[in-house]
Write a protein that holds these residues in place. Structure first.
Motif, mmCIF file in Angstrom:
data_model
loop_
_atom_site.group_PDB
_atom_site.id
_atom_site.type_symbol
_atom_site.label_atom_id
_atom_site.label_comp_id
_atom_site.label_asym_id
_atom_site.label_seq_id
_atom_site.Cartn_x
_atom_site.Cartn_y
_atom_site.Cartn_z
ATOM 1 N N LEU A 1 0.836 -1.201 0.000
ATOM 2 C CA LEU A 1 0.000 0.000 0.000
ATOM 3 C C LEU A 1 0.874 1.255 0.000
ATOM 4 O O LEU A 1 1.809 1.374 0.794
ATOM 5 N N THR A 2 0.549 2.192 -0.887
ATOM 6 C CA THR A 2 1.276 3.464 -0.899
ATOM 7 C C THR A 2 0.579 4.514 -0.034
ATOM 8 O O THR A 2 1.156 5.544 0.280
ATOM 9 N N LYS A 3 -0.686 4.240 0.343
ATOM 10 C CA LYS A 3 -1.450 5.104 1.243
ATOM 11 C C LYS A 3 -2.231 4.230 2.212
ATOM 12 O O LYS A 3 -2.417 3.030 1.968
ATOM 13 N N ASP A 4 -2.690 4.842 3.290
ATOM 14 C CA ASP A 4 -3.524 4.109 4.244
ATOM 15 C C ASP A 4 -4.829 3.666 3.571
ATOM 16 O O ASP A 4 -5.369 4.371 2.707
ATOM 17 N N VAL A 5 -5.333 2.518 3.983
ATOM 18 C CA VAL A 5 -6.624 2.009 3.516
ATOM 19 C C VAL A 5 -7.534 1.830 4.724
ATOM 20 O O VAL A 5 -7.169 1.154 5.689
ATOM 21 N N HIS A 6 -8.715 2.429 4.640
ATOM 22 C CA HIS A 6 -9.681 2.356 5.738
ATOM 23 C C HIS A 6 -10.768 1.353 5.371
ATOM 24 O O HIS A 6 -11.549 1.570 4.452
ATOM 25 N N ILE A 7 -10.810 0.249 6.116
ATOM 26 C CA ILE A 7 -11.851 -0.770 5.936
ATOM 27 C C ILE A 7 -12.924 -0.546 6.994
ATOM 28 O O ILE A 7 -12.620 -0.374 8.179
ATOM 29 N N SER A 8 -14.191 -0.552 6.597
ATOM 30 C CA SER A 8 -15.283 -0.346 7.556
ATOM 31 C C SER A 8 -16.511 -1.122 7.111
ATOM 32 O O SER A 8 -17.128 -0.800 6.097
ATOM 33 N N LYS B 1 -2.121 0.561 7.414
ATOM 34 C CA LYS B 1 -1.133 1.600 7.145
ATOM 35 C C LYS B 1 -0.395 1.384 5.816
ATOM 36 O O LYS B 1 -0.201 0.255 5.371
ATOM 37 N N ALA B 2 0.018 2.495 5.225
ATOM 38 C CA ALA B 2 0.864 2.447 4.035
ATOM 39 C C ALA B 2 2.109 1.627 4.339
ATOM 40 O O ALA B 2 2.654 1.678 5.447
ATOM 41 N N GLY B 3 2.554 0.874 3.343
ATOM 42 C CA GLY B 3 3.715 0.016 3.542
ATOM 43 C C GLY B 3 3.336 -1.427 3.827
ATOM 44 O O GLY B 3 4.161 -2.331 3.687
ATOM 45 N N GLN B 4 2.079 -1.663 4.254
ATOM 46 C CA GLN B 4 1.602 -3.011 4.501
ATOM 47 C C GLN B 4 0.985 -3.609 3.235
ATOM 48 O O GLN B 4 0.757 -2.917 2.245
#
Length: 636
Positions: free
Chosen positions: A498-505, A584-587
């Motif tokens: 991931l280059t940016k955070d991803v919000h799962i909801s 988080k980005a990087g994961q």
């Protein structure tokens, strides 16, 4: 001045003095104080040495211990002394529990043995007995220090068949809803209370307004919901924390026999034994009793033996069905979602997204239904495990609004969901319009091949990817499988970094097209964040986004399983546990498909093969911002 005038002056002076004294006394009477919509600590109530503590027995509408008499529940009361000396009436905070009088010891053989083939009979388990603890009149000290100084009366009661309460524990049966209802009815003058379990003088709750709020955690959080489903008048608000709202969902997953986290081999009869601290009295309470005892088998020496035979060894044994794991009438009768129609109490739910004991679906399913019914409801979620109440300020506002009648505008709040974000404190939740986040949209992720290493997850449907096979082996933990670079005991598919955070909801859903080489197989799915966190402070759950389990034999019906035809492919669709997490980005987000889950499922002999058709398998992930946002993190 004449004698008459002096007399009139004296009388007037006396009257003014009496009026002044009465006015001072009236001003000095303790009353609840409110600020910013919350009940404040009142020093006159904050006097533990003066609190009035007493107990009694409330008569219910049922007889579940076989003595021919209506069961009575043991109730404890703690109230400010002003409710006795100054005529002060206050609302009630009520907690009821099966745990107050002690629980069964942890002995070898108490849990079901999970090492056997699916669908096989299990050897008998050990039935430990509880040694009852506690003495009258104190049932519990929970809630008291928090709420009595703020102008509430705190009431406790032991559940049926526990402590000094009569009856039988049923673990979700109707009597566990009707018991707290009876207590609330008594608080409102609609049921009778007595000084003793048998006979005794009548006791009236003259010191309360009759308005009741309930709260508690785990089983103690289940029972407020149980009471609310009766629609009892006077129960204005409930705040269940990590409640078990369906015993099927607690002990099964989509047809699969699945233990709650940390309690491998537990089932509903194990919990029955764990809480059954009551029922030691003779089956006929006294020699003068006149009852029709033809229905009471003579072999039962006491009420505990009667309950064990009738509830645990008959109703539970015949109903819980550890062979197929199917949903049936027994489980439907212990699912509070089915009983919510009469409910009218305001509802504040609380749960942890990493609660793998009572999983987060338990609160979400009730929250969603209550919202659909038009009830005032909010939900508070955090990133930790089992338990964790909302901040005291939030609970205070809810109790203040519904029990003291102080309008603090809860119904009109624009935010219905409160989520404790990763790394934040429990009392610093972030407000959202609702849960799931209204901005979350379904994103479909497809699989690309890669076994025995890792395949890929992509939003673009790839060309034909074929089939991949895993070999079941419960010896490996889910963590070990997720961390393994190469293994044929799982299939693992990961996104690019991931280059940016991803919000799962929301609630992820998976469809797996699979075939088994045997008529039955476990099916387990983990959604994980990779690489695995190896820091000294890391917990296993730090990398687990969510999980799910299913029985492929129930691919068509939850109530009727059918053996699989070896080699035939079936579409199995099921939900994973609800979540709200920022990756988080990087994961990388990883989807892991495997068979037996060492921590949760039965442990059949290793070797079962599951073949997954990658082209017919996909994951639907609720992502805030939808597909456009999700693709941005990969530069698409």
């Amino acid at each position: 001045m004449t004698q008459h005038s002096k007399f009139k002056t004296a009388i007037l002076t006396f009257c003014l003095t009496i009026t002044t004294v009465l006015s001072v006394v009236a001003q000095e009477k303790a009353t609840p104080i409110f600020k910013d919509g919350e009940a404040q600590i009142v020093e006159a109530f904050n006097t533990p040495d003066k609190w009035i503590r007493h107990d009694l027995f409330v008569e219910t509408t049922f007889d579940t211990d076989g003595d021919g008499k209506l069961d009575r529940m043991h109730v404890g009361v703690t109230r400010p002394y002003q409710t006795e000396t100054e005529g002060l009436k206050l609302p009630v905070i009520y907690e009821t529990s099966p745990y107050y009088a002690g629980v069964a010891p942890d002995v070898d053989g108490v849990f079901w043995d999970v090492k056997h083939e699916l669908g096989a009979m299990e050897k008998a388990r050990v039935h430990p007995e509880v040694t009852r603890l506690g003495e009258r009149p104190i049932i519990s000290n929970s809630q008291i220090q928090t709420w009595v100084p703020r102008g509430y009366i705190v009431v406790h009661s032991s559940s049926p068949g526990t402590g000094l309460s009569q009856g039988s524990p049923t673990v979700g049966g109707d009597n566990e809803s009707l018991a707290p209802k009876a207590v609330i009815d008594w608080l409102n003058g609609r049921a009778k209370g007595y000084t003793e379990a048998y006979g005794g003088e009548e006791v009236e709750a003259f010191w309360t307004t009759g308005k009741v709020g309930m709260t508690g955690t785990s089983y103690n959080g289940t029972l407020p919901l149980a009471a609310a489903t009766t629609g009892v008048e006077g129960l204005e608000v409930i705040i269940p924390v990590a409640p078990n709202t369906s015993y099927y969902h607690y002990y099964r997953s989509n047809g699969l026999v699945r233990s709650p986290g940390g309690y491998l081999g537990e089932d509903i009869d194990v919990l029955y034994d764990y809480i059954h601290s009551g029922g030691e009295e003779s089956i006929i309470p006294n020699s003068n009793a006149t009852i029709n005892d033809a229905h009471i088998p003579k072999a039962f020496k006491n009420k505990r033996a009667y309950s064990n035979a009738m509830v645990r060894d008959m109703e539970m044994k015949n109903g819980m069905d550890r062979i197929t794991g199917d949903y049936n009438d027994f489980w439907a009768g212990r699912d509070y979602l089915n009983d919510m129609a009469p409910m009218k109490a305001a509802l504040l739910m609380a749960h942890g997204f990493n609660d793998w004991n009572v999983m987060p679906e338990h609160s979400y399913r009730i929250y969603k239904k209550a919202k659909d019914m038009g009830l005032t409801t909010q939900i508070y979620y955090h990133q930790f495990g089992h338990g964790g109440p909302p901040p005291i300020s939030m609970m205070n506002k809810w109790f203040t609004q519904y029990l003291h009648g102080i309008d603090n505008d809860i119904e009109n709040e624009p935010h219905k969901a409160w989520i404790v974000r990763e790394g934040d404190k429990m009392d610093e939740p972030t407000a959202y319009k609702d849960y799931p986040n209204p901005e979350a949209k379904p994103v479909t992720l497809h699989l690309t091949s890669g076994t025995p290493k890792t395949g890929g997850l992509t939003t673009t449907k790839p060309t034909k990817q074929g089939k991949e096979t895993l070999v079941d082996n419960y010896s490996f933990t889910g963590e070990a499988l997720a961390r393994a670079e190469i293994t044929n005991h799982r299939l693992l598919f990961v996104t690019p970094k991931l280059t940016k955070d991803v919000h799962i909801s929301g609630v992820p859903q998976i469809t797996i097209k699979l075939a088994s080489n045997k008529p039955a197989a476990n099916l387990s799915v983990w959604l994980v964040s990779l690489p695995w966190n190896d820091s000294r402070r890391a917990k296993t759950t730090d990398n687990i986004i969510t999980r799910g389990w299913a029985d492929p034999q129930n691919h068509k019906s939850l109530t009727e399983s059918k053996p699989l035809k070896p080699g035939k492919f079936y579409d199995v669709t099921f939900d994973l546990q609800p979540d709200d997490q920022i990756i988080k980005a990087g994961q990388q987000i990883g989807l892991m498909i495997f068979s037996s889950d060492k921590e949760f499922t039965l442990h059949p002999k290793p070797g079962t093969e599951l073949t997954v058709d990658l082209d017919g398998t996909y994951l639907v992930l609720p992502v805030v911002g939808g597909a456009d946002s999700f693709n941005e993190v990969f530069g698409n």
